[in-house]
Write a protein that holds these residues in place. Sequence first.
Motif, PDB file in Angstrom:
ATOM      1  N   TYR A 144      67.842  53.445 -26.320  1.00 54.95           N
ATOM      2  CA  TYR A 144      66.835  53.262 -25.281  1.00 54.95           C
ATOM      3  C   TYR A 144      66.343  51.824 -25.130  1.00 54.95           C
ATOM      4  CZ  TYR A 144      66.775  58.307 -25.777  1.00 54.95           C
ATOM      5  OH  TYR A 144      67.145  59.628 -25.857  1.00 54.95           O
ATOM      6  N   LYS A 145      66.409  51.041 -26.197  1.00 56.41           N
ATOM      7  CA  LYS A 145      65.979  49.651 -26.131  1.00 56.41           C
ATOM      8  C   LYS A 145      67.037  48.772 -26.788  1.00 56.41           C
ATOM      9  CE  LYS A 145      61.026  50.736 -26.428  1.00 56.41           C
ATOM     10  NZ  LYS A 145      59.775  50.525 -27.211  1.00 56.41           N
ATOM     11  N   ARG A 146      66.944  47.488 -26.530  1.00 58.14           N
ATOM     12  CA  ARG A 146      67.888  46.551 -27.121  1.00 58.14           C
ATOM     13  C   ARG A 146      67.369  46.147 -28.507  1.00 58.14           C
ATOM     14  NH1 ARG A 146      71.368  45.424 -23.175  1.00 58.14           N
ATOM     15  NH2 ARG A 146      72.373  43.794 -24.391  1.00 58.14           N
ATOM     16  N   HIS A 147      68.081  46.569 -29.540  1.00 60.93           N
ATOM     17  CA  HIS A 147      67.653  46.349 -30.911  1.00 60.93           C
ATOM     18  C   HIS A 147      68.544  45.320 -31.595  1.00 60.93           C
ATOM     19  CE1 HIS A 147      64.838  49.781 -31.167  1.00 60.93           C
ATOM     20  NE2 HIS A 147      65.684  50.384 -30.349  1.00 60.93           N
ATOM     21  N   PRO A 148      68.000  44.540 -32.521  1.00 65.78           N
ATOM     22  CA  PRO A 148      68.846  43.673 -33.344  1.00 65.78           C
ATOM     23  C   PRO A 148      69.687  44.520 -34.294  1.00 65.78           C
ATOM     24  CG  PRO A 148      66.587  43.654 -34.158  1.00 65.78           C
ATOM     25  CD  PRO A 148      66.570  44.424 -32.869  1.00 65.78           C
ATOM     26  N   PRO A 149      70.791  43.983 -34.795  1.00 73.72           N
ATOM     27  CA  PRO A 149      71.679  44.769 -35.662  1.00 73.72           C
ATOM     28  C   PRO A 149      70.981  45.402 -36.868  1.00 73.72           C
ATOM     29  CG  PRO A 149      72.746  42.731 -35.029  1.00 73.72           C
ATOM     30  CD  PRO A 149      71.348  42.631 -34.519  1.00 73.72           C
ATOM     31  N   GLY A 158      66.458  57.844 -37.675  1.00 72.28           N
ATOM     32  CA  GLY A 158      65.202  58.394 -37.194  1.00 72.28           C
ATOM     33  C   GLY A 158      63.980  57.709 -37.757  1.00 72.28           C
ATOM     34  N   MET A 159      64.147  56.462 -38.222  1.00 66.22           N
ATOM     35  CA  MET A 159      63.038  55.731 -38.829  1.00 66.22           C
ATOM     36  C   MET A 159      62.439  54.701 -37.872  1.00 66.22           C
ATOM     37  SD  MET A 159      64.624  55.161 -42.655  1.00 66.22           S
ATOM     38  CE  MET A 159      63.057  54.646 -43.378  1.00 66.22           C
ATOM     39  N   ARG A 160      62.886  54.687 -36.610  1.00 63.51           N
ATOM     40  CA  ARG A 160      62.382  53.736 -35.630  1.00 63.51           C
ATOM     41  C   ARG A 160      61.858  54.452 -34.379  1.00 63.51           C
ATOM     42  NH1 ARG A 160      62.586  50.855 -39.378  1.00 63.51           N
ATOM     43  NH2 ARG A 160      63.577  48.821 -39.620  1.00 63.51           N
ATOM     44  N   GLY A 161      61.340  55.650 -34.570  1.00 58.30           N
ATOM     45  CA  GLY A 161      60.853  56.410 -33.430  1.00 58.30           C
ATOM     46  C   GLY A 161      62.012  56.908 -32.586  1.00 58.30           C
ATOM     47  N   SER A 162      61.857  56.889 -31.275  1.00 58.64           N
ATOM     48  CA  SER A 162      62.869  57.386 -30.358  1.00 58.64           C
ATOM     49  C   SER A 162      63.908  56.291 -30.128  1.00 58.64           C
ATOM     50  CB  SER A 162      62.214  57.801 -29.037  1.00 58.64           C
ATOM     51  OG  SER A 162      63.173  58.360 -28.177  1.00 58.64           O
ATOM     52  N   PHE A 163      65.006  56.361 -30.834  1.00 59.48           N
ATOM     53  CA  PHE A 163      66.013  55.310 -30.827  1.00 59.48           C
ATOM     54  C   PHE A 163      67.106  55.564 -29.794  1.00 59.48           C
ATOM     55  CE2 PHE A 163      69.946  53.363 -32.430  1.00 59.48           C
ATOM     56  CZ  PHE A 163      69.537  52.059 -32.631  1.00 59.48           C
ATOM     57  N   GLY A 164      67.541  56.827 -29.674  1.00 61.44           N
ATOM     58  CA  GLY A 164      68.648  57.156 -28.796  1.00 61.44           C
ATOM     59  C   GLY A 164      69.960  57.245 -29.557  1.00 61.44           C
ATOM     60  N   LEU A 165      71.054  57.335 -28.807  1.00 65.11           N
ATOM     61  CA  LEU A 165      72.381  57.511 -29.403  1.00 65.11           C
ATOM     62  C   LEU A 165      73.405  56.648 -28.674  1.00 65.11           C
ATOM     63  CD1 LEU A 165      72.444  61.414 -29.521  1.00 65.11           C
ATOM     64  CD2 LEU A 165      72.092  59.911 -31.490  1.00 65.11           C
ATOM     65  N   PHE A 166      74.468  56.288 -29.389  1.00 63.05           N
ATOM     66  CA  PHE A 166      75.640  55.759 -28.693  1.00 63.05           C
ATOM     67  C   PHE A 166      76.835  56.639 -29.039  1.00 63.05           C
ATOM     68  CE2 PHE A 166      75.116  53.109 -32.520  1.00 63.05           C
ATOM     69  CZ  PHE A 166      76.356  53.208 -33.131  1.00 63.05           C
ATOM     70  N   SER A 167      77.898  56.473 -28.306  1.00 65.00           N
ATOM     71  CA  SER A 167      79.038  57.385 -28.374  1.00 65.00           C
ATOM     72  C   SER A 167      80.288  56.654 -28.837  1.00 65.00           C
ATOM     73  CB  SER A 167      79.275  57.988 -26.988  1.00 65.00           C
ATOM     74  OG  SER A 167      80.578  58.526 -26.879  1.00 65.00           O
ATOM     75  N   ILE A 168      81.218  57.428 -29.401  1.00 67.26           N
ATOM     76  CA  ILE A 168      82.493  56.855 -29.822  1.00 67.26           C
ATOM     77  C   ILE A 168      83.239  56.241 -28.645  1.00 67.26           C
ATOM     78  CG2 ILE A 168      83.831  58.992 -29.530  1.00 67.26           C
ATOM     79  CD1 ILE A 168      84.181  56.516 -32.466  1.00 67.26           C
ATOM     80  N   ASP A 169      83.067  56.800 -27.438  1.00 68.78           N
ATOM     81  CA  ASP A 169      83.759  56.282 -26.252  1.00 68.78           C
ATOM     82  C   ASP A 169      83.247  54.916 -25.819  1.00 68.78           C
ATOM     83  OD1 ASP A 169      85.283  58.603 -26.005  1.00 68.78           O
ATOM     84  OD2 ASP A 169      83.851  59.557 -24.655  1.00 68.78           O
ATOM     85  N   THR A 170      82.055  54.535 -26.261  1.00 70.69           N
ATOM     86  CA  THR A 170      81.440  53.281 -25.808  1.00 70.69           C
ATOM     87  C   THR A 170      81.351  52.244 -26.920  1.00 70.69           C
ATOM     88  OG1 THR A 170      79.156  53.953 -26.321  1.00 70.69           O
ATOM     89  CG2 THR A 170      80.051  54.609 -24.180  1.00 70.69           C
ATOM     90  N   LEU A 171      82.035  52.479 -28.020  1.00 66.46           N
ATOM     91  CA  LEU A 171      81.995  51.581 -29.171  1.00 66.46           C
ATOM     92  C   LEU A 171      83.247  50.702 -29.205  1.00 66.46           C
ATOM     93  CD1 LEU A 171      80.621  50.821 -31.938  1.00 66.46           C
ATOM     94  CD2 LEU A 171      82.062  52.607 -32.944  1.00 66.46           C
ATOM     95  N   THR A 172      83.059  49.409 -29.370  1.00 61.33           N
ATOM     96  CA  THR A 172      84.167  48.466 -29.539  1.00 61.33           C
ATOM     97  C   THR A 172      83.922  47.672 -30.816  1.00 61.33           C
ATOM     98  OG1 THR A 172      84.224  48.224 -27.128  1.00 61.33           O
ATOM     99  CG2 THR A 172      85.568  46.698 -28.418  1.00 61.33           C
ATOM    100  N   LEU A 173      84.960  47.534 -31.644  1.00 57.19           N
ATOM    101  CA  LEU A 173      84.805  46.895 -32.948  1.00 57.19           C
ATOM    102  C   LEU A 173      85.773  45.732 -33.112  1.00 57.19           C
ATOM    103  CD1 LEU A 173      84.640  50.096 -35.208  1.00 57.19           C
ATOM    104  CD2 LEU A 173      82.714  48.731 -34.371  1.00 57.19           C
ATOM    105  N   ARG A 174      85.296  44.701 -33.799  1.00 53.11           N
ATOM    106  CA  ARG A 174      86.175  43.623 -34.227  1.00 53.11           C
ATOM    107  C   ARG A 174      86.983  44.155 -35.414  1.00 53.11           C
ATOM    108  NH1 ARG A 174      85.477  38.195 -33.152  1.00 53.11           N
ATOM    109  NH2 ARG A 174      83.267  38.510 -32.624  1.00 53.11           N
ATOM    110  N   LYS A 175      88.295  44.258 -35.264  1.00 51.50           N
ATOM    111  CA  LYS A 175      89.109  44.923 -36.295  1.00 51.50           C
ATOM    112  C   LYS A 175      88.987  44.238 -37.649  1.00 51.50           C
ATOM    113  CE  LYS A 175      93.650  44.684 -36.355  1.00 51.50           C
ATOM    114  NZ  LYS A 175      95.076  44.887 -36.025  1.00 51.50           N
ATOM    115  N   GLU A 176      88.978  42.926 -37.664  1.00 55.34           N
ATOM    116  CA  GLU A 176      88.887  42.187 -38.926  1.00 55.34           C
ATOM    117  C   GLU A 176      87.606  42.532 -39.672  1.00 55.34           C
ATOM    118  OE1 GLU A 176      89.206  37.554 -40.532  1.00 55.34           O
ATOM    119  OE2 GLU A 176      88.708  37.964 -38.431  1.00 55.34           O
ATOM    120  N   ALA A 177      86.493  42.645 -38.952  1.00 52.90           N
ATOM    121  CA  ALA A 177      85.218  42.987 -39.593  1.00 52.90           C
ATOM    122  C   ALA A 177      85.264  44.388 -40.172  1.00 52.90           C
ATOM    123  CB  ALA A 177      84.075  42.869 -38.580  1.00 52.90           C
ATOM    124  N   LEU A 178      85.825  45.336 -39.432  1.00 57.18           N
ATOM    125  CA  LEU A 178      85.925  46.708 -39.928  1.00 57.18           C
ATOM    126  C   LEU A 178      86.759  46.771 -41.198  1.00 57.18           C
ATOM    127  CD1 LEU A 178      85.390  49.769 -39.377  1.00 57.18           C
ATOM    128  CD2 LEU A 178      87.592  49.793 -38.191  1.00 57.18           C
TER     129      LEU A 178
END
Length: 314
Positions: A144-149, A158-178
């Motif tokens: 729901y809001k733009r949060h720092p990492p 659930g420790m930051r109130g109403s945070f929201g969710l993201f989905s596997i379909d909308t996630l992009t990762l730097r392979k080297e970091a993973l």
Amino acid sequence: MKISVIIPVYNAGKYIYRAVESALQCKEVCEIILIEDYSPDNALEVCWQLVKQYDIVKLFRHADGKNHGAGMSRNLGIEKATGDFLAFLDADDYYLPNRFEAEKSLFQNPHVDGVYGALGVHYYSEKAKEQYYKVFGERLTTVYKRHPPASVFPGQLGMRGSFGLFSIDTLTLRKEALLNKMDIFFKDLRIHEDSEFFFRLSFYLNLYPGILDSPIAMRGVHEHNRITEIETKKIRPCTTKILLWKEIRDWAEQEVEISEDIKLHIRRMHQSFEIANAPLLKKGILIIKYLLFDYPLIRNGLYNINFRKKDQIF
């Protein structure tokens, strides 16, 4: 950017063409990796058609000839990926043309390990809409809001109130970091394997918000996908949540860098689902147990009468 898109395929012969062609429209995509998970439908035949039709579509299956589920299929896709970045797509969902717009600028910062965005809803039929509109409506699945990492991990817990969710379909990762920061990717869970992955991922990697106020991908809702069965209680949600939070609890207890207050919160989340799913008599027993073992004011009072040793850890 060279992005590998990983698509687990099971019982998705009707939908996989749309998923693949939605990824093909994104010029940043260098390969589309299909992991056909021994479907009972015609998905394998459709996958071969796509491989023949498009040069960047690749097809793999598990070596032992068995069905392994979405998580293990994504792990195989990660192993086979050659791109510098990884994105995921469920076979009955699809990308929108703006899927990687935010990533193009955000990943210029080498400290950005991953980017997440908002997911919309598409009903494949009027029957699906009639059955599941009360579950999904027209709402975005988004943070729901733009949060720092640093806030993403406690936010998902659930420790930051109403945070929201993201989905596997909308996630992009730097392979080297993973690869460098995580030893275990998706675990062998049949339900909530993506949620479990997100918890650990957000602890180890720096995840940044991309587009949160409009969809970059669409969830395909039909009569037979897994999430609709869970959300409408054909599969009991408390039971699956117990397994999810037990996995998170077991991992957190072994991770020395997680603070004690977060570990306590995770224990209580696991306990809350155990209580919710228990028969009436067992509910009472569990509540008394958790009050005695896990709540400092009560516990400290009991220490004063030497009920248990003060250095004993639950």
